[in-house]
Design a protein around this motif. Structure first.
Motif, PDB file in Angstrom:
ATOM      1  N   ASP A 122       0.864  -1.189   0.000  1.00 61.32           N
ATOM      2  CA  ASP A 122       0.000   0.000   0.000  1.00 61.32           C
ATOM      3  C   ASP A 122       0.905   1.246   0.000  1.00 61.32           C
ATOM      4  OD1 ASP A 122      -1.783   2.010   0.284  1.00 61.32           O
ATOM      5  OD2 ASP A 122      -2.828   1.169   2.033  1.00 61.32           O
ATOM      6  N   ASN A 143       0.105   4.226  -0.141  1.00 60.58           N
ATOM      7  CA  ASN A 143      -0.450   5.321   0.660  1.00 60.58           C
ATOM      8  C   ASN A 143       0.208   5.380   2.025  1.00 60.58           C
ATOM      9  OD1 ASN A 143      -2.514   6.182  -1.254  1.00 60.58           O
ATOM     10  ND2 ASN A 143      -3.452   4.174  -0.839  1.00 60.58           N
ATOM     11  N   THR A 144       0.642   4.222   2.548  1.00 58.87           N
ATOM     12  CA  THR A 144       1.229   4.186   3.892  1.00 58.87           C
ATOM     13  C   THR A 144       2.701   3.777   3.885  1.00 58.87           C
ATOM     14  OG1 THR A 144       0.483   1.903   4.160  1.00 58.87           O
ATOM     15  CG2 THR A 144      -0.990   3.655   4.950  1.00 58.87           C
ATOM     16  N   GLU A 145       3.140   3.089   2.807  1.00 55.02           N
ATOM     17  CA  GLU A 145       4.489   2.508   2.835  1.00 55.02           C
ATOM     18  C   GLU A 145       5.474   3.180   1.861  1.00 55.02           C
ATOM     19  OE1 GLU A 145       4.467  -1.933   3.455  1.00 55.02           O
ATOM     20  OE2 GLU A 145       2.480  -1.665   2.523  1.00 55.02           O
ATOM     21  N   GLN A 183       6.942   6.117   1.849  1.00 47.22           N
ATOM     22  CA  GLN A 183       8.085   6.770   2.481  1.00 47.22           C
ATOM     23  C   GLN A 183       9.092   5.752   3.005  1.00 47.22           C
ATOM     24  OE1 GLN A 183       8.488  10.205   2.391  1.00 47.22           O
ATOM     25  NE2 GLN A 183      10.578   9.603   2.961  1.00 47.22           N
ATOM     26  N   LYS A 224      10.270   9.740  -5.053  1.00 46.67           N
ATOM     27  CA  LYS A 224       8.912   9.254  -5.285  1.00 46.67           C
ATOM     28  C   LYS A 224       8.713   8.830  -6.731  1.00 46.67           C
ATOM     29  CE  LYS A 224       4.075  10.697  -5.088  1.00 46.67           C
ATOM     30  NZ  LYS A 224       3.125  11.790  -4.725  1.00 46.67           N
ATOM     31  N   VAL A 238      -2.799   0.833  -4.086  1.00 45.33           N
ATOM     32  CA  VAL A 238      -2.393  -0.471  -3.559  1.00 45.33           C
ATOM     33  C   VAL A 238      -1.899  -1.324  -4.718  1.00 45.33           C
ATOM     34  CG1 VAL A 238      -3.125  -2.563  -2.363  1.00 45.33           C
ATOM     35  CG2 VAL A 238      -4.032  -0.326  -1.673  1.00 45.33           C
TER      36      VAL A 238
END
Length: 779
Positions: free
Chosen positions: A678, A680-682, A684, A694, A716
């Protein structure tokens, strides 16, 4: 490529005239070649040219009818008959009048002078003036610098019982005046030199009348000879050479006062006459009676000399203002006309006295013969002047329609005329046809006669000093123009308006400076590391006591295609580059600001069908292509002689790190282990773990998605259960990234020379007729 403004004509010398070039003379090879170009092929001739001798002047007795004329004048002096010197209102005319008047007074003659008013009487002798002379008791009239076309007036003089002696140098016409005597070099078979000015003929007559060589009159001879633009060779060269010396030390109060007004100090040269003294003397007759100019040359009173000189100077300033006003009106009229081979403009109210100057300005601007006429509404006539281009003999062609003119006279390049108003259109129509029949398009350009191609090491103070020995310069002996072809080491604009150009040429340790006055606009048309051809005069630049040779530029050309590099500029203004070429194409995938687009510019994109793209002189490339081969096709379709690259890259693929195969393997291994990630959370965490940015993570993810290794939904990433094995090279996204980076490296991040070489290898039309059309001159 930069096209020269003028036709460059390189002088050549034949092998037969080079015999003396290898002798023991201490003249430089350059100087010897310049002398040979002037028809000088022996050491003696060279010495005579460099150091003119008065003893080489011809005997006035060779003039036809000079004995008869002299006898008549001496008889008149002995019997105290009244003699009238009838002159002309230009600098040659007033100096001629002064020469002969001083001579007659020295001989004790009862004499005076008369110069017609340009506005009320026109050029040359006229019946009313002769009638008045008769009533005033004159029995002898001597014309100076005028009269050779006065057939009717000569008959008037004969009927009045006046003996008319004509001294002139203008072109004889079919019918000659029936005068008592005519002194004219072109009508004197025994006289060797045919190109004397009016003042030269008057001087020869004076010499014969006086019985000795009147050296004290040479200052006046120099003024008339230089101002009238006769060839400064042979006798004219000798007379002017010694006349300038006499002028530099003149005792004439009027001339000294006039030179003070001109701020002339020290030794006088031909340019002082041509640009300062001559125009001021001419200005008097252009605006009023020319008597004032003769009075200035004759006066022996200091206060009167200073007062007259000041008035003459003020008249010249007024003349300049009048010329500027008429030129502006005339140019507006020309711009509204159809483009004919000859310019003919006419208007009531124009000052007749300055129309020759106006015509010259029009010729210079439009490169066509020009006739400028003042209309007299009451008489329904037009009167004015004409000037021509080198390739067209105005006098001979106008003589073919002589019946259209009431009065006509002049030379191959200049003429004066009066004609009925309803004939103006006729002469325009016929001259237009004559010019079309005789001239090619190339003939209309002004010409620069180039003496020699020269190299940087050859230019030094000694050469400049040696060339100065060829002075005085003028018609048929112009100041040598040199051609230099070299790559500039430095170019810059000068002046508060940046309207001048300074250019340095360096070879080894030798640096030569070129200065182009009024050529500042060319700064934007010279690309880096480009070999330029310049032509100009050699001179000395002295500043703070330091002397350096320099080349005073007259014209410039670049005989190869050019690349202008504007890469990295967010805002590029194309306006300074529009002129000098007619057709422009702008290659961009977005609309360009209006200030960067001209009426002659067409905009295309990389999607424009190739067959619809037209040829152009200049190509501006604003956006990088997606395919280098396609850009090559566009370039060869447009066939530009100048290319401007105006790329600006914000998000560079070349400078952004390209993920390696190991990077792809690592990310795939992570997915294989985790089954899904994911972002959105991983995101970074991944970036920190690998030190990636990025866009690298996003790029890898998109390549995997394109190759169907993964599914991506709402950030995801999920590994496909049974992906088909594929190589990274099969990804279009991967290939586009590599291609884009390669294009940026080739076109944006390359050095200027690398970029030039790429375009050079791209161009396939270089040997075609396209570039032959653009050649500015030929060696």
């Amino acid at each position: 490529m930069l096209q020269s403004k003028s036709n460059w004509k390189f002088k050549t010398i034949s092998n037969e005239t080079t015999q003396w070039m290898d002798d023991s003379s201490n003249l430089s090879p350059v100087m010897k070649e310049l002398l040979i170009q002037r028809g000088i092929s022996t050491i003696q001739e060279a010495q005579d040219f460099i150091s003119p001798k008065l003893e080489n002047l011809f005997d006035p007795r060779s003039f036809q009818a000079i004995e008869k004329a002299s006898t008549r004048v001496h008889t008149a002096i002995e019997q105290q008959e009244k003699i009238l010197v009838y002159g002309d209102y230009d600098a040659d005319g007033v100096s001629s009048t002064t020469v002969l008047l001083k001579t007659l007074r020295e001989l004790g003659a009862n004499c005076d002078y008369y110069i017609p008013n340009r506005f009320t009487e026109g050029y040359g002798p006229n019946e009313a003036a002769f009638q008045q002379a008769f009533e005033d008791g004159y029995s002898v009239i001597i014309t100076v610098d005028t009269g050779i076309a006065s057939v009717y007036e000569a008959e008037v003089a004969k009927q009045l019982g006046i003996d008319l002696i004509i001294t002139d140098h203008h072109e004889p016409q079919e019918e000659l005046p029936d005068a008592y005597a005519i002194l004219h070099p072109k009508l004197s078979p025994e006289y060797p030199f045919k190109e004397l000015a009016g003042v030269g003929v008057a001087f020869k007559f004076s010499q014969h009348l006086l019985g000795y060589f009147p050296e004290h009159l040479l200052d006046l001879v120099a003024i008339g000879t230089v101002a009238d633009l006769v060839p400064l060779i042979d006798e004219n060269r000798i007379l002017t050479y010694y006349g300038l010396r006499k002028l530099s030390d003149t005792k004439r109060l009027g001339l000294k006062a006039l030179m003070s007004q001109c701020k002339i100090e020290g030794a006088i040269n031909e340019q002082d006459i041509g640009f300062l003294i001559g125009p001021r003397l001419n200005a008097v007759g252009r605006l009023q009676d020319a008597d004032l100019a003769v009075q200035l040359l004759l006066t022996e009173d200091q206060a009167e000399a200073e007062e007259l000189a000041e008035v003459v100077n003020e008249l010249n300033q007024e003349r300049q203002q009048i010329v500027a006003s008429i030129v502006k009106e005339a140019e507006a009229m020309v711009d509204l006309q159809d483009h004919h081979s000859v310019i003919v403009v006419a208007k009531s109210g124009w000052n007749e006295g300055v129309l020759g100057i106006v015509a010259s300005r029009l010729v210079k601007k439009y490169d066509r013969p020009a006739i400028v006429l003042a209309i007299n509404e009451e008489k329904q006539t037009a009167k004015g002047s004409a000037r021509s281009i080198p390739a067209f003999d105005l006098f001979q062609n106008c003589m073919k329609m002589r019946s259209y003119f009431t009065h006509f006279g002049g030379h191959s390049q200049a003429a004066g005329m009066t004609l009925p108003l309803d004939h103006v259109g006729k002469i325009e129509q016929e001259l237009n046809q004559l010019i079309k029949d005789q001239l090619t398009a190339d003939d209309f350009k002004q010409e620069i006669a180039i003496s020699k191609t020269i190299c940087v090491p050859e230019i030094n103070e000694e050469l400049v000093s040696e060339i100065d020995q060829l002075a005085p310069f003028g018609m048929a002996n112009p100041k040598p123009i040199f051609h230099l072809k070299h790559t500039p080491s430095d170019i810059r604009q000068l002046g508060s308006m940046k309207n001048h150009l300074k250019i340095h040429f360096k070879e080894n340790d030798k640096v030569i400076e070129g200065i182009g006055f009024g050529m500042g606009d060319l700064y934007h048309r010279i690309s880096p590391q480009t070999e330029v051809s310049v032509v100009g005069e050699l001179g000395i630049n002295e500043w703070n006591g330091i002397k350096k040779p320099q080349l005073v530029l007259q014209d410039m050309s670049i005989n190869e295609w050019q690349l202008f590099d504007h890469r990295g500029k967010k805002q590029f203004d194309a306006a300074p580059y529009f002129s000098n070429h007619e057709r422009h194409v702008l290659l961009s995938n977005k609309e360009i600001e209006e200030k960067n687009v001209s009426e002659t510019m067409k905009q295309i994109t990389y999607h424009t069908p190739l067959e619809t793209i037209e040829r152009a002189d200049v190509l501006y490339i604003y956006d990088l292509p997606t395919n280098l081969a396609h850009l090559k096709e566009i370039i060869n379709q447009v066939q530009p002689v100048n290319i401007h690259v105006c790329f600006y890259v914000e998000n560079s693929s070349y400078l952004s790190p390209m993920p390696t195969r190991d990077d792809f393997k690592w990310f795939y291994a992570l997915l294989y282990k985790r089954k899904q990630i994911d972002l959105n959370t991983e995101l970074q965490l991944i970036m920190d773990a690998k030190g990636w940015k990025k866009d690298q993570v996003v790029f890898i993810s998109k390549v995997f998605f394109e190759l169907e290794f993964v599914k991506i939904e709402n950030g995801v990433i999920q590994l496909n259960s049974a992906p088909v094995k594929k190589d990274l090279q099969e990804s279009n996204l991967y290939q586009e990234r590599i291609n884009k980076a390669h294009i940026e490296k080739t076109l944006y991040y390359s050095t200027y020379q690398e970029l030039y070489n790429w375009f050079q290898s791209t161009i396939t039309y270089m040997d075609s007729e396209r570039l032959k059309e653009e050649l500015t001159y030929g060696l």
